[in-house]
Design an enzyme around this catalytic site. Sequence first.
Site: not given
Ligand SMILES: CC(=O)SCCNC(=O)CCNC(=O)[C@H](O)C(C)(C)COP(=O)(O)OP(=O)(O)OC[C@H]1O[C@@H](n2cnc3c(N)ncnc32)[C@H](O)[C@@H]1OP(=O)(O)O
Ligand SMILES: O=CC(=O)O
Ligand SMILES: [Mg+2]
Length: 726
Positions: A269, A271, A273, A310, A337, A429, A455, A457, A628
């Site tokens: 992403d 965008e 996030s 990694r 994205r 969205e 859903f 946005d 986000d």
């Molecule tokens: C409406 C929309 O647009 S939704 C789309 C945008 N949203 C996203 O992309 C959400 C993606 N998720 C994230 O960014 C994260 O999971 C968060 C911010 C929600 C939570 O993050 P944290 O509080 O750091 O999570 P937490 O402490 O529970 O876990 C961290 C571990 O999980 C991993 N992890 C957490 N989320 C992800 C992910 N999305 N992808 C890969 N690994 C992840 C981390 O790498 C870390 O592991 P590591 O120490 O081995 O590197």
């Molecule tokens: O990008 C996703 C959303 O729910 O907005």
């Molecule tokens: Mg969106």
Amino acid sequence: MKDYATIGNLRVSVLLQRFVEDEALPGTGVSAARFWSGLEAVLTELIPRNKALLMRRDELQAHIDEWHKQYEDDFEPEAYKAFLREIGYLEAETEAFEIGTRRVDPEIGALAGPQLVVPVSNARYALNAANARWGSLYDALYGTDAILDAAAGVGSYDPARGERVIAFAKAFLDRTVPLKEGSHREVVDYGLIEGRLVASMSDGKRTGLRQADKLAGYRGESIRPEAVLLRNNGLHIELQLDRSHPIGASDPAGVKDVLLEAALTVIMDCEDSVAAVDAEDKVHVYRNWLGLMQGDLEAIIVKQGQSSVRRLHSDRRYRSPSDAAFELKGRALMLVRTVGHLMTTNAVLTAAGEAVPEGILDAAVTGLIAKHDLLASGPLRNSREGSVYVVKPKMHGSEEAAFANVLFDRVEDMLGLERHTLKIGVMDEERRTSLNLKACLREVKERLIFINTGFLDRTGDEIRTSMEAGPMLRKYEMKTSPWLLAYERANVRVGLDCGLPGRAQIGKGMWAMPDRMADMLAQKIGHVESGASTAWVPSPAAAVLHALHYHQVDVRSAQRRIQAEDRSCPDEMLRLPVQRNPAWSAEDIQRELDNNAQGILGYVVRWVEHGVGCSKVPDIGGVGLMEDRATLRISSQHMANWLRHGVCSAEQVMETLKRMALVVDAQNERDPLYRPMSANYSQSPGFQAACELIFQGIEQPNGYTEPILHRHRIEVKQMRPQGRSL
Ligand SMILES: CC(=O)SCCNC(=O)CCNC(=O)[C@H](O)C(C)(C)COP(=O)(O)OP(=O)(O)OC[C@H]1O[C@@H](n2cnc3c(N)ncnc32)[C@H](O)[C@@H]1OP(=O)(O)O
Ligand SMILES: O=CC(=O)O
Ligand SMILES: [Mg+2]
């Protein structure tokens, strides 16, 4: 200006120029001259059109605001529909058609499974996400609350918890890859004889798989394999066998883990996030995407004092039941994205000194970078079909989809890519897209690879669009309100009617409670049952657990059933989520405000002051929510709406914000880089940005949060250049 280089009629940030010319272009066969002159031509042609599209959004919103100022929500549905048609918000009916997308990888066209989303700015997470194609079921069950209390999963190994995990996993095997007789629990040895799985049972009998063709292969010696590969509904399951491993040693059959094929696809992403507000941030984001496309991205991980590097995983090697060597992809298929049509970036300036549309720059640079994968310049392949998968968010109506299509045509030409190499995933969205979805898809029908109900946005847009109609329902009521249910159903229906199965994904939205895996296991199966071939998850563990749903439900059968039933009722989408004559108590109102304010502040302070684009922020019940920009759009528009309709006063909102700032300050007190908002509200950039998002919420284009967030972040970066960025 020393930070910019003049290239043709453009001024390009030197940071971006150096990145493009020294890192991204070499090996692509595209010269610097061709790239920059191509970009200039695209910008010259498309900037006016981009601007006109944004003006059209404002014009339509102004008409809708006027309508509601006149009628609020008191009007006949047919009259409202006629009005929307008259202003061009509702487009003409589209004749039946089917998309014609070619060269799609099986993860998109043929298979159904989880889609992980990750901020690509965070290399550590992005690598983890790409590698989340395969994940340990034991870890996902043991380390989350999926089947047991989450807290118990922390600390030293708890054998009783381990037993529950193993029992769950074996019950899963019994359901998905059952034996002819008995249970996987009773197996004491797995092996292959003459291409068939032989399971020796504790009573001395031998049995095999009820459906022999669910055996996909093995690794090691056939009679004493180290891994048995099974397949159900197109997804692989690897039984890992090792009697010398502490878990394998205590398992009758030597099973040390059950590995699941989990995130089939991942969205890298750029965008909602990420927080990327200037050339420096954009280059950081692009550089990680380049590392993924060249296959050499690395991140140093330090855990319990141990440091490791990694990297992207290699493909996985097996032998088939008939003993032929083969490989399976070790990584999720990566999509990128890019941003939508709204924002501009000063990473490139026009001759007139104007910042250029960020979406155009994203298309050109992410497309260029993906050429490394197309040319197979690195050791690992992303798309074996020679496609680049771009997710395009926040488009309003078919003219904006048509614009994206032209942009992709132009980028293909400037990069020397075959027509329709750049595929498009359309985020459904925005309300104008949902209502005219078929017309939107027709504009991109040769390159469409997904639709997805964003859903979050979509809820923000619902609130802003009908801002003047009255006070909105409470936030938690939105998810079950008629417009949203109709939108989810109509999206699948349109996807099926336009022939997406086999060529494109029909996707559903994010599970936004990353720590609530038991709830996710119970609820997210609904996405698969509703005909979605993929749905978003926030973490690798969530991907593993959501994969279980695709073993349980065969998506194609669900889609056929839905096609036969046709229960979608698109007009329901026009039912406004307005609360008529609200009878909320003072406590209800305060609770809603507290919750929204806490989420807004918790997210915004990290965004603006630390450059963190996606955070887990506790709500007032203490549940960590993924926040986000889309969730921020909802909360800020919701508060703006209640203010607008006098559900609360400006003083109450300000009092709430200050009280909640104390809560957020306390939540962050262990962070040495964190500056408490409560120390000086008027000097706190995070607090000030949060206030603007609410008090100036109605003036924001379609309720978007980007303009305010960017402005404050840029100011912070100028004041504190050392501020962290993820
Ligand atoms: C409406 C929309 O647009 S939704 C789309 C945008 N949203 C996203 O992309 C959400 C993606 N998720 C994230 O960014 C994260 O999971 C968060 C911010 C929600 C939570 O993050 P944290 O509080 O750091 O999570 P937490 O402490 O529970 O876990 C961290 C571990 O999980 C991993 N992890 C957490 N989320 C992800 C992910 N999305 N992808 C890969 N690994 C992840 C981390 O790498 C870390 O592991 P590591 O120490 O081995 O590197
Ligand atoms: O990008 C996703 C959303 O729910 O907005
Ligand atoms: Mg969106």
